[in-house]
Design a protein around this motif. Structure first.
Motif, PDB file in Angstrom:
ATOM      1  N   LEU A 119     -24.015  -5.848  -6.668  1.00 16.10           N
ATOM      2  CA  LEU A 119     -22.615  -6.180  -6.796  1.00 16.10           C
ATOM      3  C   LEU A 119     -21.924  -7.526  -6.302  1.00 16.10           C
ATOM      4  O   LEU A 119     -21.166  -8.131  -6.866  1.00 16.10           O
ATOM      5  CB  LEU A 119     -21.766  -4.962  -6.195  1.00 16.10           C
ATOM      6  CG  LEU A 119     -21.719  -3.686  -6.948  1.00 16.10           C
ATOM      7  CD1 LEU A 119     -21.029  -2.641  -6.141  1.00 16.10           C
ATOM      8  CD2 LEU A 119     -21.167  -3.741  -8.381  1.00 16.10           C
ATOM      9  N   GLY A 120     -22.545  -7.850  -5.119  1.00 13.84           N
ATOM     10  CA  GLY A 120     -22.287  -9.004  -4.785  1.00 13.84           C
ATOM     11  C   GLY A 120     -22.665 -10.235  -5.400  1.00 13.84           C
ATOM     12  O   GLY A 120     -21.946 -11.205  -5.418  1.00 13.84           O
ATOM     13  N   ILE A 121     -23.896 -10.239  -5.732  1.00 13.03           N
ATOM     14  CA  ILE A 121     -24.581 -11.330  -6.790  1.00 13.03           C
ATOM     15  C   ILE A 121     -23.760 -11.513  -8.059  1.00 13.03           C
ATOM     16  O   ILE A 121     -23.435 -12.409  -8.522  1.00 13.03           O
ATOM     17  CB  ILE A 121     -26.146 -11.107  -6.843  1.00 13.03           C
ATOM     18  CG1 ILE A 121     -27.001 -11.221  -5.444  1.00 13.03           C
ATOM     19  CG2 ILE A 121     -26.656 -12.186  -7.798  1.00 13.03           C
ATOM     20  CD1 ILE A 121     -28.225 -10.925  -5.477  1.00 13.03           C
ATOM     21  N   SER A 122     -23.725 -10.062  -8.735  1.00 13.60           N
ATOM     22  CA  SER A 122     -23.006 -10.289 -10.177  1.00 13.60           C
ATOM     23  C   SER A 122     -21.726 -10.749 -10.199  1.00 13.60           C
ATOM     24  O   SER A 122     -21.439 -11.242 -11.171  1.00 13.60           O
ATOM     25  CB  SER A 122     -23.251  -8.636 -10.691  1.00 13.60           C
ATOM     26  OG  SER A 122     -22.382  -7.810  -9.994  1.00 13.60           O
ATOM     27  N   ARG A 123     -20.923 -10.483  -9.097  1.00 13.47           N
ATOM     28  CA  ARG A 123     -19.541 -11.061  -9.189  1.00 13.47           C
ATOM     29  C   ARG A 123     -19.490 -12.683  -9.018  1.00 13.47           C
ATOM     30  O   ARG A 123     -18.805 -12.889  -9.639  1.00 13.47           O
ATOM     31  CB  ARG A 123     -18.820 -10.232  -7.878  1.00 13.47           C
ATOM     32  CG  ARG A 123     -18.363  -9.028  -8.389  1.00 13.47           C
ATOM     33  CD  ARG A 123     -17.532  -8.232  -7.119  1.00 13.47           C
ATOM     34  NE  ARG A 123     -17.456  -6.802  -7.521  1.00 13.47           N
ATOM     35  CZ  ARG A 123     -16.984  -5.806  -6.846  1.00 13.47           C
ATOM     36  NH1 ARG A 123     -16.740  -6.257  -5.530  1.00 13.47           N
ATOM     37  NH2 ARG A 123     -16.778  -4.625  -7.095  1.00 13.47           N
ATOM     38  N   ILE A 124     -20.603 -13.112  -8.252  1.00 14.71           N
ATOM     39  CA  ILE A 124     -20.589 -14.411  -8.372  1.00 14.71           C
ATOM     40  C   ILE A 124     -21.171 -14.953  -9.429  1.00 14.71           C
ATOM     41  O   ILE A 124     -20.602 -15.909 -10.107  1.00 14.71           O
ATOM     42  CB  ILE A 124     -21.525 -14.834  -6.952  1.00 14.71           C
ATOM     43  CG1 ILE A 124     -21.027 -14.444  -5.657  1.00 14.71           C
ATOM     44  CG2 ILE A 124     -21.793 -16.459  -7.006  1.00 14.71           C
ATOM     45  CD1 ILE A 124     -21.748 -14.673  -4.639  1.00 14.71           C
ATOM     46  N   THR A 125     -22.167 -14.497 -10.260  1.00 15.83           N
ATOM     47  CA  THR A 125     -22.672 -14.869 -11.327  1.00 15.83           C
ATOM     48  C   THR A 125     -21.826 -14.693 -12.538  1.00 15.83           C
ATOM     49  O   THR A 125     -21.663 -15.568 -13.434  1.00 15.83           O
ATOM     50  CB  THR A 125     -23.968 -14.379 -11.769  1.00 15.83           C
ATOM     51  OG1 THR A 125     -24.085 -12.893 -11.644  1.00 15.83           O
ATOM     52  CG2 THR A 125     -25.084 -14.873 -10.426  1.00 15.83           C
ATOM     53  N   ALA A 126     -21.030 -13.597 -12.456  1.00 16.87           N
ATOM     54  CA  ALA A 126     -20.110 -13.366 -13.811  1.00 16.87           C
ATOM     55  C   ALA A 126     -18.985 -14.288 -13.662  1.00 16.87           C
ATOM     56  O   ALA A 126     -18.371 -14.592 -14.918  1.00 16.87           O
ATOM     57  CB  ALA A 126     -19.628 -12.071 -13.460  1.00 16.87           C
ATOM     58  N   SER A 127     -18.444 -15.005 -12.430  1.00 21.35           N
ATOM     59  CA  SER A 127     -17.422 -15.872 -12.456  1.00 21.35           C
ATOM     60  C   SER A 127     -17.921 -16.862 -12.966  1.00 21.35           C
ATOM     61  O   SER A 127     -17.236 -17.985 -13.426  1.00 21.35           O
ATOM     62  CB  SER A 127     -16.998 -16.070 -11.233  1.00 21.35           C
ATOM     63  OG  SER A 127     -18.070 -16.788 -10.092  1.00 21.35           O
ATOM     64  N   GLN A 128     -19.282 -17.437 -13.111  1.00 21.68           N
ATOM     65  CA  GLN A 128     -19.668 -18.427 -13.855  1.00 21.68           C
ATOM     66  C   GLN A 128     -20.247 -18.273 -15.140  1.00 21.68           C
ATOM     67  O   GLN A 128     -20.760 -19.250 -15.859  1.00 21.68           O
ATOM     68  CB  GLN A 128     -21.011 -18.963 -13.154  1.00 21.68           C
ATOM     69  CG  GLN A 128     -20.885 -19.265 -11.416  1.00 21.68           C
ATOM     70  CD  GLN A 128     -19.976 -20.387 -11.323  1.00 21.68           C
ATOM     71  OE1 GLN A 128     -20.082 -21.362 -11.941  1.00 21.68           O
ATOM     72  NE2 GLN A 128     -19.127 -20.316 -10.580  1.00 21.68           N
ATOM     73  N   GLY A 129     -20.158 -16.920 -15.626  1.00 27.94           N
ATOM     74  CA  GLY A 129     -20.170 -16.736 -17.109  1.00 27.94           C
ATOM     75  C   GLY A 129     -21.939 -16.404 -17.181  1.00 27.94           C
ATOM     76  O   GLY A 129     -22.075 -16.357 -18.448  1.00 27.94           O
ATOM     77  N   TRP A 130     -22.561 -16.206 -16.232  1.00 30.07           N
ATOM     78  CA  TRP A 130     -23.892 -15.744 -16.289  1.00 30.07           C
ATOM     79  C   TRP A 130     -24.303 -14.362 -16.580  1.00 30.07           C
ATOM     80  O   TRP A 130     -24.831 -13.737 -15.907  1.00 30.07           O
ATOM     81  CB  TRP A 130     -24.861 -16.121 -15.145  1.00 30.07           C
ATOM     82  CG  TRP A 130     -24.597 -17.664 -15.060  1.00 30.07           C
ATOM     83  CD1 TRP A 130     -24.126 -18.658 -15.662  1.00 30.07           C
ATOM     84  CD2 TRP A 130     -25.016 -18.361 -13.605  1.00 30.07           C
ATOM     85  NE1 TRP A 130     -24.341 -19.950 -15.241  1.00 30.07           N
ATOM     86  CE2 TRP A 130     -24.784 -19.726 -13.943  1.00 30.07           C
ATOM     87  CE3 TRP A 130     -25.737 -17.989 -12.586  1.00 30.07           C
ATOM     88  CZ2 TRP A 130     -24.905 -20.551 -13.002  1.00 30.07           C
ATOM     89  CZ3 TRP A 130     -25.811 -19.184 -11.735  1.00 30.07           C
ATOM     90  CH2 TRP A 130     -25.948 -20.222 -11.720  1.00 30.07           C
ATOM     91  N   PHE A 131     -23.465 -13.849 -17.669  1.00 24.45           N
ATOM     92  CA  PHE A 131     -23.521 -12.334 -17.875  1.00 24.45           C
ATOM     93  C   PHE A 131     -24.977 -11.757 -18.310  1.00 24.45           C
ATOM     94  O   PHE A 131     -25.376 -10.633 -17.827  1.00 24.45           O
ATOM     95  CB  PHE A 131     -22.612 -11.869 -18.955  1.00 24.45           C
ATOM     96  CG  PHE A 131     -21.342 -12.585 -18.709  1.00 24.45           C
ATOM     97  CD1 PHE A 131     -20.481 -11.688 -17.789  1.00 24.45           C
ATOM     98  CD2 PHE A 131     -20.518 -13.304 -19.389  1.00 24.45           C
ATOM     99  CE1 PHE A 131     -19.262 -11.937 -17.333  1.00 24.45           C
ATOM    100  CE2 PHE A 131     -19.348 -13.895 -19.187  1.00 24.45           C
ATOM    101  CZ  PHE A 131     -18.889 -13.101 -18.009  1.00 24.45           C
ATOM    102  N   LEU A 132     -25.725 -12.679 -19.052  1.00 21.71           N
ATOM    103  CA  LEU A 132     -27.279 -12.173 -19.279  1.00 21.71           C
ATOM    104  C   LEU A 132     -28.165 -12.247 -17.963  1.00 21.71           C
ATOM    105  O   LEU A 132     -28.935 -11.351 -17.619  1.00 21.71           O
ATOM    106  CB  LEU A 132     -27.986 -13.278 -20.248  1.00 21.71           C
ATOM    107  CG  LEU A 132     -29.340 -13.023 -20.529  1.00 21.71           C
ATOM    108  CD1 LEU A 132     -29.640 -11.706 -21.408  1.00 21.71           C
ATOM    109  CD2 LEU A 132     -29.923 -14.206 -21.238  1.00 21.71           C
ATOM    110  N   PHE A 133     -27.859 -13.129 -16.924  1.00 25.57           N
ATOM    111  CA  PHE A 133     -28.483 -12.882 -15.711  1.00 25.57           C
ATOM    112  C   PHE A 133     -28.077 -11.486 -15.108  1.00 25.57           C
ATOM    113  O   PHE A 133     -29.076 -11.083 -14.515  1.00 25.57           O
ATOM    114  CB  PHE A 133     -28.039 -14.157 -14.897  1.00 25.57           C
ATOM    115  CG  PHE A 133     -28.573 -14.039 -13.459  1.00 25.57           C
ATOM    116  CD1 PHE A 133     -30.028 -14.308 -13.261  1.00 25.57           C
ATOM    117  CD2 PHE A 133     -27.736 -13.478 -12.662  1.00 25.57           C
ATOM    118  CE1 PHE A 133     -30.450 -14.142 -12.000  1.00 25.57           C
ATOM    119  CE2 PHE A 133     -28.538 -13.440 -11.231  1.00 25.57           C
ATOM    120  CZ  PHE A 133     -29.597 -13.911 -10.926  1.00 25.57           C
ATOM    121  N   ASN A 134     -27.001 -11.039 -15.266  1.00 24.48           N
ATOM    122  CA  ASN A 134     -26.639  -9.927 -14.376  1.00 24.48           C
ATOM    123  C   ASN A 134     -27.158  -8.776 -15.270  1.00 24.48           C
ATOM    124  O   ASN A 134     -27.512  -7.693 -14.519  1.00 24.48           O
ATOM    125  CB  ASN A 134     -25.146  -9.645 -14.713  1.00 24.48           C
ATOM    126  CG  ASN A 134     -24.317 -10.535 -13.640  1.00 24.48           C
ATOM    127  OD1 ASN A 134     -24.776 -11.181 -12.816  1.00 24.48           O
ATOM    128  ND2 ASN A 134     -23.167 -10.555 -13.813  1.00 24.48           N
TER     129      ASN A 134
END
Length: 253
Positions: A178-193
């Motif tokens: 959750l911590g990592i995904s919220r940071i990456t989601a704010s950058q638009g890295w949804f595939l990474f999540n």
């Protein structure tokens, strides 16, 4: 460093046993010699020690929990328990942190009106129902493990200890996700999540198999058969409960 003893009691204030002037802890009940005028530091130290165990037990418990599947359960069953956080305390603390993290920012970014109803439904689910689902599924998971490994000679409590440790591990991984995904989601890295979530799920399964193998000490194929049976039964029960709750929330929203 231990605080100096300023007031010497002739007896333990907890159990009444005699104590010598050199004793800091009662030999009968283990309570520390206390002063009538405790400092704030003593109060804080006792609070952290009694309720959150913020000492060497944290690293001694979390490290093997994360990297050595089944180790804590094996240690607990063998009677080596003092150096580790008790399974129930560990589960409660980590689950509280998980649901706190889960509740933060769940409604962030809502702008379209058509999203509001769905958001309210899911927020209600995560806030009010998901903790209850975990609470229900934990003893059911332990019962399924006990059913599939009934020839191990272990009682239900041993299986419950296994369930507490495994679900604590799941919560920790989900907190990290959750911590990592919220940071990456704010950058638009949804595939990474998506990839990260898939890796987490695979690791949940590998961890479970390795933990079962370590705790119950059966041949790899015997553990594998029970492992897949456990997944089938547990996923079926969990899906039925979740679908029922989501249907109820949607119908009553």
């Amino acid at each position: 460093m231990s605080e100096p003893i300023q007031h010497v009691n002739e007896v333990c204030l907890n159990c009444g046993s005699l104590m010598s002037a050199s004793q800091r802890y009662c030999a009968q009940c283990g309570q520390e010699r206390i002063s009538a005028n405790e400092s704030f530091g003593t109060l804080l130290r006792n609070f952290l020690g009694d309720y959150f165990t913020f000492d060497s037990k944290i690293s001694d418990s979390l490290k093997p929990l994360l990297i050595t599947p089944g180790f804590l359960t094996t240690e607990y069953n063998a009677g080596r328990r003092v150096r580790y956080i008790t399974p129930l305390r560990l589960y409660i603390f980590i689950s509280l942190v998980f649901f706190l993290v889960l509740s933060i920012g769940r409604s962030d970014g809502l702008t379209a009106n058509e999203q509001v109803t769905d958001a309210l439904v899911w927020n209600d689910f995560f806030r009010n129902y998901l903790p209850k689902v975990f609470f229900i599924m934990l003893p059911l998971f332990a019962a399924l493990v006990g059913l599939l490994f009934r020839k191990s000679g272990m009682g239900y409590m041993s299986h419950l200890i296994f369930a507490l440790h495994y679900h604590s591990f799941i919560f920790i991984i989900l907190i990290i996700y959750l911590g990592i995904s919220r940071i990456t989601a704010s950058q638009g890295w949804f595939l990474f999540n998506t990839v990260l979530l898939s890796i987490s799920i695979v690791w949940f399964l590998i961890y479970l198999y390795l933990a079962l193998f370590r705790v119950f000490k059966l041949k790899w194929w015997a553990v594998a058969i029970r492992f897949f049976a456990l997944l089938l039964l547990y996923s079926t029960l969990t899906s039925a409960i979740l679908l029922g709750i989501v249907g109820y929330i949607t119908f009553t929203a």
